[in-house]
Design an enzyme around this catalytic site. Structure first.
Site, PDB file in Angstrom:
ATOM      1  N   ASP A 101       4.038  48.011  52.848  1.00 29.41           N
ATOM      2  CA  ASP A 101       3.123  48.188  53.977  1.00 29.41           C
ATOM      3  C   ASP A 101       2.669  49.650  54.054  1.00 29.41           C
ATOM      4  O   ASP A 101       3.343  50.553  53.527  1.00 29.41           O
ATOM      5  CB  ASP A 101       3.837  47.837  55.292  1.00 29.41           C
ATOM      6  CG  ASP A 101       4.297  46.387  55.324  1.00 29.41           C
ATOM      7  OD1 ASP A 101       3.676  45.554  54.639  1.00 29.41           O
ATOM      8  OD2 ASP A 101       5.286  46.108  56.037  1.00 29.41           O
TER       9      ASP A 101
HETATM   10  N1  URA Z   1       9.249  44.334  53.955  1.00 27.20           N
HETATM   11  C1  URA Z   1       8.431  44.781  54.941  1.00 27.20           C
HETATM   12  O1  URA Z   1       8.503  44.343  56.055  1.00 27.20           O
HETATM   13  N2  URA Z   1       7.556  45.745  54.618  1.00 27.20           N
HETATM   14  C2  URA Z   1       7.456  46.301  53.380  1.00 27.20           C
HETATM   15  O2  URA Z   1       6.634  47.195  53.167  1.00 27.20           O
HETATM   16  C3  URA Z   1       8.320  45.810  52.389  1.00 27.20           C
HETATM   17  C4  URA Z   1       9.198  44.831  52.702  1.00 27.20           C
END
Ligand code: URA
Length: 230
Positions: A101
């Protein structure tokens, strides 16, 4: 593959520049002048451009220490793509093997080898990813057991696969999972009544984020790292 595509893979030329060289008769394939951009060539074909032998650009494998506020996408959408940080030719021909993310930092693997990245992202391959997680409130006591058994995420048919939780302190843990569902780590902690306030990926399979890489820096993977993804 088409000859014009082959030339682009081996050089920094655009498709239209490659075609200009072809039109000029500057491209030889196995000793013969070829002007047809669609002419089929193979990795082992002997191709030269303006007298210089071209060798097929081999696949590229990169680790990047992703900073916050950039996205794991080949296009900029609200935030810039992480591929702007990778200063190699044709960086936007690469793809990201397992996204993070915008507000997650850490290890991202980038390649143009689709078979290799499939081994990282396919749920069937069971490739483990380890995250360092900061939580908004102290962890409940049964969290390790709940994650081991699998938790129910909203809008998912099945429980999460068994995951390993290592408790570092009441509000900091390491979580190892072998799936990559959308926002998986954040949703797992939401499912047990907590909230992720900091997330950092440290490891994918046996590949560990190089601690010499500062945020935003990258390096090519070693052969041992590449071959460790099986
Ligand atoms: N899980 C999440 O919630 N976000 C990420 O970026 C990676 C794994």
């Amino acid at each position: 593959m088409r000859l014009d595509k082959f030339i682009c893979r081996c050089t920094d030329l655009s498709r239209s520049d490659a075609k200009k060289y072809l039109k000029r008769g500057a491209v030889l394939v196995n000793g013969e002048t070829i002007k047809d951009a669609a002419h089929q060539v193979y990795e082992e074909s002997d191709v030269s451009l303006a007298g210089n032998k071209l060798s097929f650009a081999s696949a590229r494998y990169i680790m990047l220490h992703k900073p916050l506020d950039c996205i794991c996408s080949n296009v900029d959408e609200g935030y810039p793509s992480i591929l702007h940080l990778v200063d190699v030719p044709r960086a936007f021909d690469l793809h990201i093997a397992g996204r993070l993310d915008a507000d997650t930092s850490g290890l991202v693997l980038i390649t143009d080898d689709g078979q290799w990245s499939h081994k990282i992202t396919s749920p069937k391959k069971n490739c483990h990813k380890r995250y360092r997680v900061q939580l908004s409130r102290p962890l409940r006591e049964d969290a390790t057991e709940l994650f081991k058994q699998g938790v129910q995420l909203q809008n998912e048919a099945n429980l999460t696969r068994p995951a390993v939780l290592e408790v570092l302190s009441a509000q900091e843990v390491l979580l190892t999972i072998s799936e990559g569902k959308y926002h998986q780590v954040k949703r797992m902690f939401a499912a047990i009544g907590n909230r992720v306030v900091g997330l950092h990926r440290e490891q994918i399979g046996d590949i560990i984020l190089d601690d010499e890489l500062q945020l935003g820096q990258w390096r090519f993977l070693t052969d041992i790292e590449i071959n460790s993804i099986a």
